[in-house]
Design an enzyme around this catalytic site. Structure first.
Site, PDB file in Angstrom:
ATOM      1  N   ASP A 189       4.897   3.881   7.675  1.00  0.00           N
ATOM      2  CA  ASP A 189       5.728   2.786   8.291  1.00  0.00           C
ATOM      3  C   ASP A 189       6.697   2.154   7.133  1.00  0.00           C
ATOM      4  OD1 ASP A 189       6.984   0.303   9.424  1.00  0.00           O
ATOM      5  OD2 ASP A 189       5.399  -0.317  10.104  1.00  0.00           O
ATOM      6  N   ASP A 221      -2.846  10.136   6.187  1.00  0.00           N
ATOM      7  CA  ASP A 221      -2.981   9.069   7.242  1.00  0.00           C
ATOM      8  C   ASP A 221      -2.322   8.825   8.959  1.00  0.00           C
ATOM      9  OD1 ASP A 221      -2.870   6.496   7.512  1.00  0.00           O
ATOM     10  OD2 ASP A 221      -2.107   5.266   5.603  1.00  0.00           O
ATOM     11  N   LYS A 245      -8.543  -0.991  -1.930  1.00  0.00           N
ATOM     12  CA  LYS A 245      -7.165  -1.884  -2.226  1.00  0.00           C
ATOM     13  C   LYS A 245      -8.263  -3.225  -2.353  1.00  0.00           C
ATOM     14  CE  LYS A 245      -4.547  -0.507   0.390  1.00  0.00           C
ATOM     15  NZ  LYS A 245      -3.593  -0.776   1.695  1.00  0.00           N
TER      16      LYS A 245
HETATM   17  C1  R5P Z   1      -2.918   1.365   8.346  1.00  0.00           C
HETATM   18  O1  R5P Z   1      -4.271   1.219   9.029  1.00  0.00           O
HETATM   19  C2  R5P Z   1      -2.182   2.602   8.725  1.00  0.00           C
HETATM   20  O2  R5P Z   1      -3.175   3.648   8.888  1.00  0.00           O
HETATM   21  C3  R5P Z   1      -1.164   3.537   8.093  1.00  0.00           C
HETATM   22  O3  R5P Z   1      -1.957   2.876   6.322  1.00  0.00           O
HETATM   23  C4  R5P Z   1       0.099   1.331   7.429  1.00  0.00           C
HETATM   24  O4  R5P Z   1       0.299   1.472   8.547  1.00  0.00           O
HETATM   25  C5  R5P Z   1       1.027   2.402   6.585  1.00  0.00           C
HETATM   26  O5  R5P Z   1       2.058   1.315   6.408  1.00  0.00           O
HETATM   27  P1  R5P Z   1       2.764   1.168   5.840  1.00  0.00           P
HETATM   28  O6  R5P Z   1       3.958   2.794   5.368  1.00  0.00           O
HETATM   29  O7  R5P Z   1       4.438  -0.251   6.217  1.00  0.00           O
HETATM   30  O8  R5P Z   1       2.275   0.903   4.222  1.00  0.00           O
END
Ligand code: R5P
Length: 259
Positions: free
Chosen positions: A169, A165, A139
């Protein structure tokens, strides 16, 4: 002491600290803080001036309270181990994820995908275990004020993609990545994530997304909404953490769990 510092993070952290203090004052020979999910881990550096490094503060608090050792899992950044001057064991959920994937899919038909450039090492590790191919969702915002451009690096056309991942969140990262993969020709997208933080709105966002299924571990206790969510499935890390606790207690190798 087993305590994930997930929501409500501050209550759970404080409870952990006072329990460590109580054990220390009761002359415990060794206190190990077992934190399947280490809250505040994403605040591991100063992204701008006048911001805290909360992960370091949490490390200081745990050490000052009297812990001798920390056992945790899939730390957002491995370097957080260096925030402590006591031993930190960082377990990996990837062998469990790879085993689950092997049971359900033909590994050779999968493309393991990192949803951002920072997670490539994790995705590569699982792809290597499965002998599957690898792709990356990149991105970037070309200029401030312009909308984000999402590029898929790697061939996903006609393939089943599995995003991996450490944390889900809000779900935004995974849902956007799944959309980009389908637009790039993937037949479907699934996700395997260690820590299901799943804050407000995340379950609905995942339900409405192009993700076919989301697999999380039980490093964080699931809410009722997560338990009943059709697309979300949980795998347990309890035997892995149990075995690590046994090895710490026997003073044998924890790292050889992953040989
Ligand atoms: C970011 O570096 C983490 O590895 C996760 O990709 C991120 O924390 C996910 O956050 P969300 O679900 O709010 O996009």
């Amino acid at each position: 002491l087993v305590q994930s510092t997930s929501y409500p993070a501050n209550d759970n952290l404080m409870e952990l600290l006072v329990c460590i203090d109580a054990l220390r004052r009761a002359s415990a020979r060794r206190i190990t803080a077992v934190m399947p999910y280490f809250g505040y881990a994403r605040q591991d550096r100063k992204p701008g001036p006048r911001t805290p490094i909360s992960a370091k503060l949490v490390a200081n608090l745990i050490t000052t309270a009297g812990a001798d050792r920390v056992l945790t899992m899939d730390l957002h950044a491995g370097q957080i181990q260096g925030f402590f001057d006591i031993p930190v064991d960082n377990l990996y959920a990837s062998p469990l994820m790879a085993a689950d994937l092997r049971e359900r899919y033909d590994p050779g038909a999968l493309v393991i995908v990192s949803p951002d450039v920072g997670g490539v090492g994790r995705a590569r590790g699982i792809a290597k275990r499965l002998d599957a191919s690898l792709a990356i969702v990149d991105k970037r915002r070309e200029r401030a004020g312009t909308s984000e451009v999402v590029n898929v690096i790697g061939d996903v056309s006609g393939r089943l993609c599995v995003l991996v991942d450490d944390i889900v969140d809000s779900g935004g990262t995974l849902c956007n990545a799944a959309q980009a993969l389908v637009e790039a020709g993937a037949t479907s997208a699934a996700a395997y994530v260690t820590h299901g933080v799943l804050s407000a709105g995340a379950v609905a966002r995942i339900a409405a997304s192009r993700l076919e299924t989301l697999v999380i571990t039980d490093s964080i206790r699931a809410t009722e909404a997560v338990r009943v969510a059709e697309k979300i499935r949980e795998i347990t890390v309890a035997p892995l953490i149990g075995e690590a606790i046994r090895r710490i207690s026997d003073e044998s190798s924890v790292s050889s769990l992953f040989d």
